[in-house]
Write an enzyme that holds these catalytic residues in place. Structure first.
Site, mmCIF file in Angstrom:
data_model
loop_
_atom_site.group_PDB
_atom_site.id
_atom_site.type_symbol
_atom_site.label_atom_id
_atom_site.label_comp_id
_atom_site.label_asym_id
_atom_site.label_seq_id
_atom_site.Cartn_x
_atom_site.Cartn_y
_atom_site.Cartn_z
ATOM 1 N N HIS A 114 0.862 -1.183 0.000
ATOM 2 C CA HIS A 114 0.000 0.000 0.000
ATOM 3 C C HIS A 114 0.898 1.233 0.000
ATOM 4 C CE1 HIS A 114 -3.797 -2.036 1.874
ATOM 5 N NE2 HIS A 114 -3.270 -2.753 0.895
ATOM 6 N N CYS A 170 -6.159 1.720 5.933
ATOM 7 C CA CYS A 170 -6.744 0.468 6.407
ATOM 8 C C CYS A 170 -6.108 0.090 7.746
ATOM 9 C CB CYS A 170 -6.521 -0.639 5.370
ATOM 10 S SG CYS A 170 -4.788 -1.162 5.236
ATOM 11 N N CYS A 217 -2.245 -0.426 7.569
ATOM 12 C CA CYS A 217 -1.507 0.833 7.447
ATOM 13 C C CYS A 217 -1.605 1.669 8.720
ATOM 14 C CB CYS A 217 -1.992 1.607 6.229
ATOM 15 S SG CYS A 217 -1.593 0.755 4.675
ATOM 16 N N GLU A 273 0.952 3.851 1.831
ATOM 17 C CA GLU A 273 1.417 4.224 3.170
ATOM 18 C C GLU A 273 2.574 3.335 3.624
ATOM 19 O OE1 GLU A 273 -1.714 3.515 2.119
ATOM 20 O OE2 GLU A 273 -3.149 4.103 3.661
#
Length: 149
Positions: free
Chosen positions: A53, A83, A86, A55
């Site tokens: 992801h 999420c 993260c 992040e």
């Protein structure tokens, strides 16, 4: 560009680039002392990596660049509410502030879902600022998925 914040503008640029690469268009930049230390978009498909992801990628890049496991004093700008995975990484990295664009009622974990930073087991919670460039961030995602159908 939105003109709302130069760092969020950079995160939006990363999101657009991810979408053009057929990745879910989410972008992030990590800032320390007014300088961008890392920037990235999602790379889960190309990397065959569920943890890639935006992040997670900028946290990894910044830690490597700075030679440290934690990022106190750093600010993270991301186009979509993080999420659970993260949010945990943000907490573990001791990020000072989180700025995000669009809310994610289905998969978000900051002000939606599990509200990770509000849990008693969360050791560090950043200051959270939501809704920055929210309309543009949401439109990038909506347009991407409309084109997929």
């Amino acid at each position: 560009m939105t003109g709302t914040n130069r760092f969020m503008d950079e995160a939006l640029t990363e999101a657009r680039a991810a979408g053009e690469a057929d990745e879910v268009p989410i972008g992030a930049v990590l800032v320390l002392d007014g300088e961008i230390i890392a920037r990235a978009g999602n790379l889960t498909r190309a990397g065959n990596d569920a943890t890639a992801h935006a992040e997670m990628r900028v946290i990894r890049m910044a830690c490597e660049a700075l030679g440290q496991e934690r990022l106190p004093g750093a600010d993270l700008y991301v186009t979509l509410e993080p999420c659970t995975m993260c949010a945990a990484a943000i907490s573990f990295a001791r990020i000072r502030r989180l700025y995000y664009g669009a809310a994610d009622p289905k998969g978000g974990a900051v002000e939606s879902g599990v509200r990770f930073f509000n849990q008693p087991t969360c050791h560090h919670a950043p200051d959270v600022y939501s809704g920055m460039a929210e309309t543009e961030a949401a439109k990038i995602l909506t347009d991407f998925f409309l084109n997929k159908r």
